[in-house]
Design a protein around this motif. Structure first.
Motif, mmCIF file in Angstrom:
data_model
loop_
_atom_site.group_PDB
_atom_site.id
_atom_site.type_symbol
_atom_site.label_atom_id
_atom_site.label_comp_id
_atom_site.label_asym_id
_atom_site.label_seq_id
_atom_site.Cartn_x
_atom_site.Cartn_y
_atom_site.Cartn_z
ATOM 1 N N LEU A 1 -21.787 -0.153 33.409
ATOM 2 C CA LEU A 1 -22.461 -0.829 32.304
ATOM 3 C C LEU A 1 -23.800 -0.134 32.074
ATOM 4 O O LEU A 1 -24.641 -0.081 32.966
ATOM 5 C CB LEU A 1 -22.672 -2.304 32.663
ATOM 6 C CG LEU A 1 -23.203 -3.218 31.564
ATOM 7 C CD1 LEU A 1 -22.171 -3.380 30.458
ATOM 8 C CD2 LEU A 1 -23.593 -4.576 32.127
ATOM 9 N N ASN A 2 -23.973 0.420 30.884
ATOM 10 C CA ASN A 2 -25.237 1.088 30.537
ATOM 11 C C ASN A 2 -26.119 0.142 29.745
ATOM 12 O O ASN A 2 -25.633 -0.832 29.188
ATOM 13 C CB ASN A 2 -24.952 2.304 29.652
ATOM 14 C CG ASN A 2 -24.634 3.525 30.446
ATOM 15 O OD1 ASN A 2 -23.514 3.662 30.933
ATOM 16 N ND2 ASN A 2 -25.612 4.416 30.577
ATOM 17 N N TRP A 3 -27.390 0.456 29.671
ATOM 18 C CA TRP A 3 -28.239 -0.271 28.730
ATOM 19 C C TRP A 3 -29.105 0.708 27.980
ATOM 20 O O TRP A 3 -29.390 1.806 28.447
ATOM 21 C CB TRP A 3 -29.084 -1.339 29.426
ATOM 22 C CG TRP A 3 -30.036 -0.812 30.449
ATOM 23 C CD1 TRP A 3 -31.314 -0.399 30.254
ATOM 24 C CD2 TRP A 3 -29.776 -0.648 31.846
ATOM 25 N NE1 TRP A 3 -31.854 0.008 31.438
ATOM 26 C CE2 TRP A 3 -30.941 -0.139 32.433
ATOM 27 C CE3 TRP A 3 -28.659 -0.903 32.660
ATOM 28 C CZ2 TRP A 3 -31.029 0.149 33.789
ATOM 29 C CZ3 TRP A 3 -28.753 -0.619 34.003
ATOM 30 C CH2 TRP A 3 -29.915 -0.104 34.561
ATOM 31 N N PHE B 1 -26.860 -4.037 26.475
ATOM 32 C CA PHE B 1 -25.809 -3.439 27.292
ATOM 33 C C PHE B 1 -24.677 -2.845 26.462
ATOM 34 O O PHE B 1 -24.350 -3.344 25.388
ATOM 35 C CB PHE B 1 -25.221 -4.488 28.249
ATOM 36 C CG PHE B 1 -26.215 -4.992 29.246
ATOM 37 C CD1 PHE B 1 -26.690 -4.163 30.255
ATOM 38 C CD2 PHE B 1 -26.698 -6.292 29.172
ATOM 39 C CE1 PHE B 1 -27.611 -4.621 31.179
ATOM 40 C CE2 PHE B 1 -27.624 -6.758 30.095
ATOM 41 C CZ PHE B 1 -28.080 -5.922 31.096
ATOM 42 N N PHE B 2 -24.088 -1.793 26.978
ATOM 43 C CA PHE B 2 -22.894 -1.210 26.352
ATOM 44 C C PHE B 2 -22.080 -0.469 27.413
ATOM 45 O O PHE B 2 -22.589 -0.162 28.499
ATOM 46 C CB PHE B 2 -23.270 -0.269 25.195
ATOM 47 C CG PHE B 2 -24.066 0.945 25.599
ATOM 48 C CD1 PHE B 2 -23.426 2.147 25.903
ATOM 49 C CD2 PHE B 2 -25.457 0.909 25.670
ATOM 50 C CE1 PHE B 2 -24.148 3.274 26.278
ATOM 51 C CE2 PHE B 2 -26.193 2.032 26.039
ATOM 52 C CZ PHE B 2 -25.537 3.212 26.345
ATOM 53 N N PHE B 3 -20.817 -0.235 27.104
ATOM 54 C CA PHE B 3 -19.961 0.564 27.975
ATOM 55 C C PHE B 3 -19.948 1.989 27.451
ATOM 56 O O PHE B 3 -19.572 2.232 26.299
ATOM 57 C CB PHE B 3 -18.532 0.011 28.007
ATOM 58 C CG PHE B 3 -18.417 -1.311 28.700
ATOM 59 C CD1 PHE B 3 -18.582 -1.402 30.077
ATOM 60 C CD2 PHE B 3 -18.149 -2.468 27.988
ATOM 61 C CE1 PHE B 3 -18.476 -2.616 30.730
ATOM 62 C CE2 PHE B 3 -18.044 -3.694 28.635
ATOM 63 C CZ PHE B 3 -18.209 -3.768 30.015
ATOM 64 N N SER B 4 -20.377 2.917 28.279
ATOM 65 C CA SER B 4 -20.467 4.301 27.859
ATOM 66 C C SER B 4 -19.087 4.964 27.875
ATOM 67 O O SER B 4 -18.333 4.832 28.842
ATOM 68 C CB SER B 4 -21.419 5.029 28.805
ATOM 69 O OG SER B 4 -21.184 6.412 28.754
ATOM 70 N N SER B 5 -18.796 5.694 26.816
ATOM 71 C CA SER B 5 -17.508 6.396 26.740
ATOM 72 C C SER B 5 -17.464 7.575 27.713
ATOM 73 O O SER B 5 -16.400 8.060 28.066
ATOM 74 C CB SER B 5 -17.275 6.891 25.313
ATOM 75 O OG SER B 5 -18.348 7.694 24.892
ATOM 76 N N LYS B 6 -18.647 8.018 28.137
ATOM 77 C CA LYS B 6 -18.716 9.135 29.081
ATOM 78 C C LYS B 6 -18.295 8.715 30.483
ATOM 79 O O LYS B 6 -17.826 9.519 31.280
ATOM 80 C CB LYS B 6 -20.174 9.636 29.131
ATOM 81 C CG LYS B 6 -20.353 11.071 28.741
ATOM 82 C CD LYS B 6 -21.729 11.600 29.109
ATOM 83 C CE LYS B 6 -22.865 10.954 28.323
ATOM 84 N NZ LYS B 6 -24.160 11.636 28.538
ATOM 85 N N ARG B 7 -18.522 7.439 30.827
ATOM 86 C CA ARG B 7 -18.348 6.964 32.203
ATOM 87 C C ARG B 7 -17.127 6.087 32.411
ATOM 88 O O ARG B 7 -16.808 5.758 33.552
ATOM 89 C CB ARG B 7 -19.566 6.151 32.640
ATOM 90 C CG ARG B 7 -20.912 6.761 32.327
ATOM 91 C CD ARG B 7 -21.151 8.014 33.123
ATOM 92 N NE ARG B 7 -22.483 8.566 32.849
ATOM 93 C CZ ARG B 7 -22.788 9.832 32.984
ATOM 94 N NH1 ARG B 7 -21.873 10.705 33.367
ATOM 95 N NH2 ARG B 7 -24.003 10.255 32.727
ATOM 96 N N ALA C 1 -16.037 6.219 21.606
ATOM 97 C CA ALA C 1 -17.429 5.852 21.292
ATOM 98 C C ALA C 1 -17.931 4.817 22.280
ATOM 99 O O ALA C 1 -17.143 4.096 22.890
ATOM 100 C CB ALA C 1 -17.515 5.300 19.873
ATOM 101 N N ASN C 2 -19.249 4.764 22.455
ATOM 102 C CA ASN C 2 -19.854 3.717 23.274
ATOM 103 C C ASN C 2 -19.560 2.352 22.656
ATOM 104 O O ASN C 2 -19.536 2.223 21.442
ATOM 105 C CB ASN C 2 -21.368 3.931 23.338
ATOM 106 C CG ASN C 2 -21.735 5.184 24.109
ATOM 107 O OD1 ASN C 2 -20.951 5.672 24.916
ATOM 108 N ND2 ASN C 2 -22.933 5.701 23.860
ATOM 109 N N LEU C 3 -19.383 1.361 23.512
ATOM 110 C CA LEU C 3 -18.921 0.055 23.029
ATOM 111 C C LEU C 3 -19.914 -1.056 23.297
ATOM 112 O O LEU C 3 -20.397 -1.200 24.412
ATOM 113 C CB LEU C 3 -17.678 -0.357 23.830
ATOM 114 C CG LEU C 3 -16.413 0.445 23.719
ATOM 115 C CD1 LEU C 3 -15.459 -0.029 24.789
ATOM 116 C CD2 LEU C 3 -15.823 0.220 22.359
#
Ligand SMILES: *[C@@H]1O[C@H](CO)[C@@H](O)[C@H](O)[C@H]1NC(C)=O
Ligand SMILES: *[C@@H]1O[C@H](CO)[C@@H](O)[C@H](O)[C@H]1NC(C)=O
Ligand SMILES: *[C@@H]1O[C@H](CO)[C@@H](O)[C@H](O)[C@H]1NC(C)=O
Ligand SMILES: *[C@@H]1O[C@H](CO)[C@@H](O)[C@H](O)[C@H]1NC(C)=O
Ligand SMILES: *[C@@H]1O[C@H](CO)[C@@H](O)[C@H](O)[C@H]1NC(C)=O
Length: 238
Positions: A223-225, A121-127, A172-174
């Motif tokens: 939350l992206n994966w 999982f990561f938090f997208s900087s785009k969203r 950046a994605n986190l």
């Protein structure tokens, strides 16, 4: 021995014959994967409540009782995150992200951490945006490697202001981050909160999106994966 065999088969067939309708009935009661529900929330694939509905343990959803009825949760690194539903993007889900409180009267610089390391999982900087509620602090978000990914300055304000704060893009994605809160003025209020939140769940307003204030404990976040994630990514030190 050989002559018991036909009898055995007859019993087996009889057993299956009797069991079949029961199994069918049980199956038809299970909702299809991607259509399971917990309270008001439909659990989107690849997440699932029933073990046949999630492909990886990461995507396991548990339906837990809360004061406001049953709600779905995923567990990420020991933290239960409430699932709010499908996100309108691929490989993403909307969760209720807890805010980090920073409450310190004696020192000028304090920090809080969030960790998704070792998970897909990561938090997208785009969203998502980074936001902070408080008065007169510089709120900075730093990556695992202590690189600054964004920051904003809360307005200087009085105790009576509950909707003071700031928000900004992240660069950046986190997967892991630290928040630094640095007082900019002698009268900066030490109480502050910081959080990652979905760009599209609030109406953007200056200096803080409408609906976020000092009483906000959770914010919707996308939350992206990583769908090609393949394990823990063990690091070797040479
Ligand atoms: C489900 O939705 C209804 C109507 O929006 C709401 O009143 C109720 O509290 C919700 N229940 C849960 C468990 O969220
Ligand atoms: C961040 O994640 C998004 C998926 O939401 C991806 O499209 C993008 O390439 C990623 N950005 C970086 C810098 O890795
Ligand atoms: C939020 O701010 C208002 C106005 O200053 C204050 O009355 C209230 O106690 C604060 N709430 C929290 C949770 O700090
Ligand atoms: C963040 O805080 C840590 C310790 O509180 C400090 O060492 C570091 O220099 C700070 N970084 C920034 C960019 O403010
Ligand atoms: C996704 O995971 C794979 C394998 O772990 C890795 O090689 C790739 O860089 C990751 N992609 C992103 C966008 O993080």
């Amino acid at each position: 021995m050989g002559f018991h065999l036909p009898l055995y088969f007859i019993f087996l067939l009889l057993f299956l014959f009797l069991l079949c309708p029961i199994l069918q009935a049980a199956e038809s009661q299970e909702p299809a994967c991607g259509k399971e529900a917990c309270g008001n929330i439909t659990i989107p694939s690849p997440f699932g409540i029933h073990s046949t509905c999630y492909t990886e343990p990461w995507f396991r959803v548990t339906c837990n009782p809360t004061l406001n009825g049953v709600k779905p949760f995923i567990n990420v690194n020991g933290i239960d995150l409430e699932v709010l539903g499908k996100a309108l993007y691929s490989d993403a889900i909307l969760i209720n992200n807890p805010v980090t409180y920073i409450n310190c009267d004696s020192i000028n610089e304090v920090s809080g951490r969030v960790n998704l390391l070792g998970t897909p999982f990561f938090f997208s900087s785009k969203r998502n945006y980074f936001g902070s509620v408080g008065c007169g602090n510089l709120a900075t978000i730093l990556s695992n490697e202590a690189v600054s990914l964004g920051g904003c300055i809360q307005p200087r304000c009085d105790d009576g202001v509950s909707e003071s704060g700031c928000f900004t893009q992240i660069t950046a994605n986190l997967t892991s981050y630290t928040v630094n809160m640095t007082a900019m003025y002698p009268d900066s209020k030490r109480w502050a909160s910081a959080f990652i939140f979905s760009k599209y769940s609030f109406r953007s307003a200056y200096p803080l999106p409408t609906g976020i204030n000092n009483g906000t404990t959770h914010v919707p976040a996308v939350l992206n994966w990583n769908s090609t994630y393949c394990g823990d990514g063990v690091d070797f030190t040479i």
